[in-house]
Design a protein around this motif. Structure first.
Motif, short mmCIF file in Angstrom:
data_model
loop_
_atom_site.label_atom_id
_atom_site.label_comp_id
_atom_site.label_asym_id
_atom_site.label_seq_id
_atom_site.Cartn_x
_atom_site.Cartn_y
_atom_site.Cartn_z
N LYS A 120 13.63 4.38 -0.14
CA LYS A 120 13.05 3.03 -0.18
C LYS A 120 11.59 3.07 0.31
N TRP A 121 11.36 3.78 1.45
CA TRP A 121 9.99 3.86 1.97
C TRP A 121 9.06 4.55 0.97
N ALA A 122 9.58 5.60 0.33
CA ALA A 122 8.75 6.32 -0.65
C ALA A 122 8.36 5.38 -1.79
N ARG A 123 9.35 4.57 -2.25
CA ARG A 123 9.04 3.61 -3.33
C ARG A 123 7.98 2.62 -2.87
N GLU A 124 8.04 2.24 -1.61
CA GLU A 124 7.08 1.25 -1.10
C GLU A 124 5.71 1.87 -0.77
N GLY A 125 5.62 3.18 -0.84
CA GLY A 125 4.33 3.84 -0.63
C GLY A 125 4.10 4.39 0.76
N PHE A 126 5.14 4.39 1.60
CA PHE A 126 4.98 4.98 2.94
C PHE A 126 4.89 6.51 2.83
N VAL A 127 4.10 7.12 3.71
CA VAL A 127 4.03 8.58 3.73
C VAL A 127 4.32 9.08 5.14
N ARG A 128 4.89 10.29 5.18
CA ARG A 128 5.30 10.83 6.47
C ARG A 128 4.16 11.58 7.16
N HIS A 129 4.12 11.44 8.46
CA HIS A 129 3.16 12.23 9.24
C HIS A 129 3.89 13.23 10.09
#
Ligand SMILES: Nc1ncnc2c1ncn2[C@@H]1O[C@H](COP(=O)(O)OP(=O)(O)O)[C@@H](O)[C@H]1O
Ligand SMILES: [Mg+2]
Length: 379
Positions: free
Chosen positions: A60-69
């Motif tokens: 879901k986060w990936a679809r919303e454009g979040f990226v991991r640090h």
């Protein structure tokens, strides 16, 4: 199935209001803890999930454009992201005003525009500081472009400039002023500092780390934005700065550049109280790609891209040798331009290097530079 480690903080690179999702191991085995914090720092979600549940969250986060640090950098301290997000929000307004300095009064002291001059990213903060009437000290090796940066900003804004070089014969009299007899009358002649202050000129003090203490003492008095100058020699006359007056200095071996002091014989240590009155910018040699662009702008069609790249690479190698102390002379952009200019006339890099490079350096340096050139060009 979770394929790679899901630990870390997930942030939205564009939407600064989206906050940060942090994933850590929970105390219970095979469980993860998810915390969502908004930019105000308050945790809105704080929950434990199993791997399947986490997997769907990640999608879901990936679809919303979040990226991991990277986890070890962010895990424990998500506020580091909040700081940067908040800073981006409050600082982005400054970008719009980048080149909007008020126009100067013009006159014969406005430097000529150099059409080949390249305003690189280092210009931005300097422009804003000039707008805010800050004192600006540029530190860097010889020929990195300290003086020309100020001169070219002045040229673009129609602003008159005075220069005073401290590595030479500049006396307190030249700087502050002196009494002299003219036609039987004793008259006062303003030095460069009161002249610039009264007439609203920009004053560039070159090689300020060579200035004598008496000059530094006078200078310190006018370092505050509206600092006034007291002309003791002229019956304590007070000189107030014109609104357009600005003060700049350059130095080779100050602050972050102190490690190179031995390369600049005679440079003085500047004390911290003095340095704290300036915004100090370190100016490095232009990256080779930028320097190649400068050559292309300067010489137009007479130079190919490939030639410009090669010449910039030679300059970069010479500078590396200088910093390593294999070479005792710096290799400025000015020198590179001059050499290029002459080789375009003679058609021969080696003979062009004579008057533009070799004759200006020691025999050992000349031999070393010749070797560097030969590595790039089959002479
Ligand atoms: N951004 C630039 N674009 C074009 N030429 C530049 C640039 N920066 C420096 N130069 C050239 O490099 C030379 C050295 O610059 P200068 O400002 O005199 O160096 P410094 O004051 O650091 O010794 C000058 O001939 C200048 O025109
Ligand atoms: Mg200079």
């Amino acid at each position: 199935m979770l394929t790679e480690t899901p630990l870390g903080t997930y942030i939205h690179p564009v939407d600064s209001t989206a906050g940060a999702w942090t994933v850590t191991h929970a105390d219970r085995p095979h469980m993860y803890r998810i915390v969502h914090r908004l930019p105000d720092g308050v945790a809105r979600v704080d929950t434990l999930v199993d791997p399947d549940n986490l997997e769907s969250k990640l999608q879901k986060w990936a679809r919303e454009g979040f990226v991991r640090h990277v986890p070890e950098e962010t895990d424990a301290r998500p506020e580091r992201h909040r700081f940067m997000q908040a800073l981006k929000r409050v600082s982005k307004d400054t970008e719009a005003i980048a080149f909007s300095l008020p126009n100067g009064a013009g006159g014969p002291l406005v430097p000529a525009v150099d059409p080949a001059y390249l305003f690189t990213s280092r210009t931005h903060n300097v422009l804003l500081d000039i707008g805010e009437n800050r004192r600006i000290l540029l530190v860097g090796h010889t020929g990195t472009g300290k003086t020309s940066l100020i001169e070219q900003i002045a040229a673009q804004t129609n602003q008159g400039v005075l220069r005073s070089n401290m590595n030479g014969q500049t006396t307190v009299g030249d700087f502050v002023g002196f009494w002299t007899v003219k036609g039987g009358e004793t008259i006062w002649i303003d030095g460069v500092l009161p002249t610039a202050m009264r007439e609203g000129l920009w004053l560039i003090i070159d090689e300020v780390d060579f200035a004598e203490p008496a000059i530094l003492a006078v200078l310190t008095a006018v370092l505050e934005p509206n600092g006034r100058l007291l002309l003791k020699e002229k019956g304590n006359e007070i000189v107030a700065p014109h609104a357009s007056f600005r003060l700049f200095a350059t130095a080779n071996a100050v602050g972050a550049m102190s490690q190179y002091r031995h390369l600049y014989q005679g440079a003085n240590v500047m004390n911290e109280a003095f340095l704290d009155r300036w915004r100090v910018y370190q100016i490095d040699y232009m990256p080779p790609a930028d320097e190649a662009r400068v050559l292309m702008r300067r010489f137009g069609d007479r130079l190919t891209d490939d030639m410009a790249t090669t010449l910039a690479a030679i300059a970069a190698d010479c500078r590396e040798a200088f910093v390593r102390e294999d070479l005792s002379s710096a290799f400025s952009t000015r020198r590179l331009i001059d050499w290029t200019d002459l080789m375009l006339r003679t058609g021969d890099p080696e003979s062009a290097a004579g008057p533009t490079i070799y004759a200006k350096v020691t025999a050992e340096d000349a031999a070393l530079i010749r070797g560097i050139i030969a590595r790039h060009i089959a002479l």
